[in-house]
Design a protein around this motif. Structure first.
Motif, PDB file in Angstrom:
ATOM      1  N   TYR A  23      -5.255   8.310  -5.200  1.00  0.00           N
ATOM      2  CA  TYR A  23      -4.294   7.613  -4.395  1.00  0.00           C
ATOM      3  C   TYR A  23      -5.252   6.552  -3.365  1.00  0.00           C
ATOM      4  CZ  TYR A  23      -1.430  11.553  -5.032  1.00  0.00           C
ATOM      5  OH  TYR A  23      -0.955  12.932  -5.506  1.00  0.00           O
ATOM      6  N   THR A  71      -5.366  -1.939  -7.744  1.00  0.00           N
ATOM      7  CA  THR A  71      -4.574  -0.804  -7.963  1.00  0.00           C
ATOM      8  C   THR A  71      -3.243  -1.176  -8.460  1.00  0.00           C
ATOM      9  OG1 THR A  71      -3.391  -1.630  -5.676  1.00  0.00           O
ATOM     10  CG2 THR A  71      -5.120  -0.116  -5.187  1.00  0.00           C
ATOM     11  N   THR A 127       0.905  -1.092  -0.133  1.00  0.00           N
ATOM     12  CA  THR A 127      -0.172  -0.124   0.065  1.00  0.00           C
ATOM     13  C   THR A 127       0.861   1.211   0.026  1.00  0.00           C
ATOM     14  OG1 THR A 127      -0.153  -0.102   2.421  1.00  0.00           O
ATOM     15  CG2 THR A 127      -2.021  -1.079   1.200  1.00  0.00           C
ATOM     16  N   ARG A 159       1.120   0.006  -8.393  1.00  0.00           N
ATOM     17  CA  ARG A 159       2.149   0.698  -7.590  1.00  0.00           C
ATOM     18  C   ARG A 159       3.237   1.672  -8.558  1.00  0.00           C
ATOM     19  NH1 ARG A 159       3.548  -3.991  -3.350  1.00  0.00           N
ATOM     20  NH2 ARG A 159       2.884  -5.105  -5.300  1.00  0.00           N
ATOM     21  N   GLY A 176      -1.040  -3.736  -7.514  1.00  0.00           N
ATOM     22  CA  GLY A 176      -1.063  -3.866  -6.198  1.00  0.00           C
ATOM     23  C   GLY A 176      -1.113  -4.918  -5.534  1.00  0.00           C
ATOM     24  N   SER A 211       0.481   3.638  -4.019  1.00  0.00           N
ATOM     25  CA  SER A 211      -0.664   2.771  -4.589  1.00  0.00           C
ATOM     26  C   SER A 211      -1.754   3.744  -5.284  1.00  0.00           C
ATOM     27  CB  SER A 211      -1.123   2.075  -3.424  1.00  0.00           C
ATOM     28  OG  SER A 211      -1.702   1.017  -3.869  1.00  0.00           O
TER      29      SER A 211
END
Length: 373
Positions: free
Chosen positions: A290, A338, A146, A340, A331, A303
């Protein structure tokens, strides 16, 4: 050699310098030679220095493997008979520690916390108070799934108040943001060569209290290869790893540490911070969202939520960027889709600016107009 430079925005392995890559090209050597043992001895001292440990009190123990081997080693090696581990768990990498406990059959408390914010310290304190048999407290400094940064100094203070050893996974934070083994109340931290030190995969290390390692020789033996005392004692007696080390990777790490000190810790921290700011600026310019509040982020991983659009296809965007020398990474949040963007490695602001040109092109190729909002 003309080596193509890729910008890795995944959370490790990180982009390396050509000098680190080329440091692996050395004459063949048997790792049992005194010359190689001296190299390992210097590496161990430098790693303690990077963690701001005490050279009289602390040591570094190296193992072959990725960062996960460190989790395995610390949990199975540092738990006394009849005692429990408490895992302060707010992300994928602390959850991995839970899995290690389950595989070894170690008694543990899985103190599950909200993955989108820092742990509740009152709950940590209460759990320790109610469980006097907890001998080892474990958490992750930087939850890479995260980008969340945990308050390890406060958790460590609580662990020590209740007489427990405090072990912290610093795999994706050590060497990139401020950390001090003793000021942060940490007994053992861990990392691997390919993250903050910008070297190669295959070599990991645990840094911590020599006295606690020596005490652990009387604890139950749960693994042969992954036993902290066994590896430590072999280093102390011979200067060598118990089993064959990844020789060329060791030479790469030596070069990477040389470059770490040449750049200077504060300069390196500042570079990672400005890369992170450039990532935030690029995301905001495109109108993306985010997952973690900025004030709770590590400053190393951002993330980003997937755009809520039918034409969004992560694999398609990834491939477009990858073909042009940029790597993005999905993610690790089970409830939220997500990807990253990370500020690890030998990169700077100009690399991020170049990336966002390509990333915006990838969105436009997918018929996604920017900014999104």
């Amino acid at each position: 050699m003309d080596i193509k430079r890729n910008i890795l925005l995944n959370p490790g392995p990180a982009t390396t310098t050509d000098t680190v890559k080329m440091a692996q090209v050395v004459p063949d050597i048997c790792p049992r030679e005194k010359e190689f043992a001296n190299l390992m001895k210097d590496l161990r001292k430098d790693l303690v220095r990077i963690a701001h440990g005490d050279p009289e009190k602390d040591t570094a123990v190296l193992f072959c493997g990725s960062g996960t081997i460190n989790i395995d080693i610390c949990l199975n090696s540092l738990l006394p008979e009849g005692k429990k581990i408490m895992i302060v768990n707010n992300g994928a990498y602390s959850s991995r520690a839970v899995e290690v406990c389950e595989y070894y059959g170690l008694p543990y408390i899985n103190l599950k916390q909200d993955i989108f914010t820092t742990p509740d310290l009152l709950e940590v304190e209460k759990t320790l108070e109610q469980n006097p048999d907890v001998a080892l407290v474990y958490t992750t400094h930087h939850e890479t799934g995260t980008g969340l940064l945990n308050p390890i100094r406060q958790i460590g203070e609580l662990a020590h108040r209740f007489g427990a050893t405090f072990v912290v996974d610093t795999t994706s934070s050590l060497g990139m943001i401020p950390f001090d083994l003793h000021k942060d109340n940490v007994d053992f931290c861990m990392a691997s060569a390919q993250k903050g030190l910008m070297a190669m995969s295959g070599l990991s290390f645990i840094i911590g209290d020599k006295e606690l390692i020596e005490r652990s020789k009387d604890y139950p033996k749960r693994s042969y290869y992954c036993n902290l005392y066994l590896q430590y004692s072999f280093f102390e007696k011979t200067g060598e790893m118990h089993f064959t080390p990844p020789v060329q990777v060791v030479y790469a790490l030596r070069q990477a540490i040389k470059e770490y000190f040449e750049e200077g810790e504060e300069n390196k921290f500042a570079r990672h911070a400005r890369v992170n700011r450039a990532i935030h600026e690029g995301i905001e310019k495109l109108g993306l969202d985010y997952v973690i509040d900025k004030d709770k982020e590590s400053g190393l991983v951002v993330s980003v939520k997937y755009p809520n659009l039918p034409q969004w296809d992560f694999n398609k965007v990834h491939d477009y960027c990858f073909e042009r020398g940029f790597t993005i990474y999905p993610g690790k949040i089970s409830t939220t889709d997500t990807f990253r963007l990370c500020s690890l490695g030998a990169i700077d602001v100009n690399d991020i600016e170049d990336f966002f040109v390509v990333f915006e092109e990838a969105l436009n190729e997918s018929r996604i107009n920017t900014p999104l909002k």
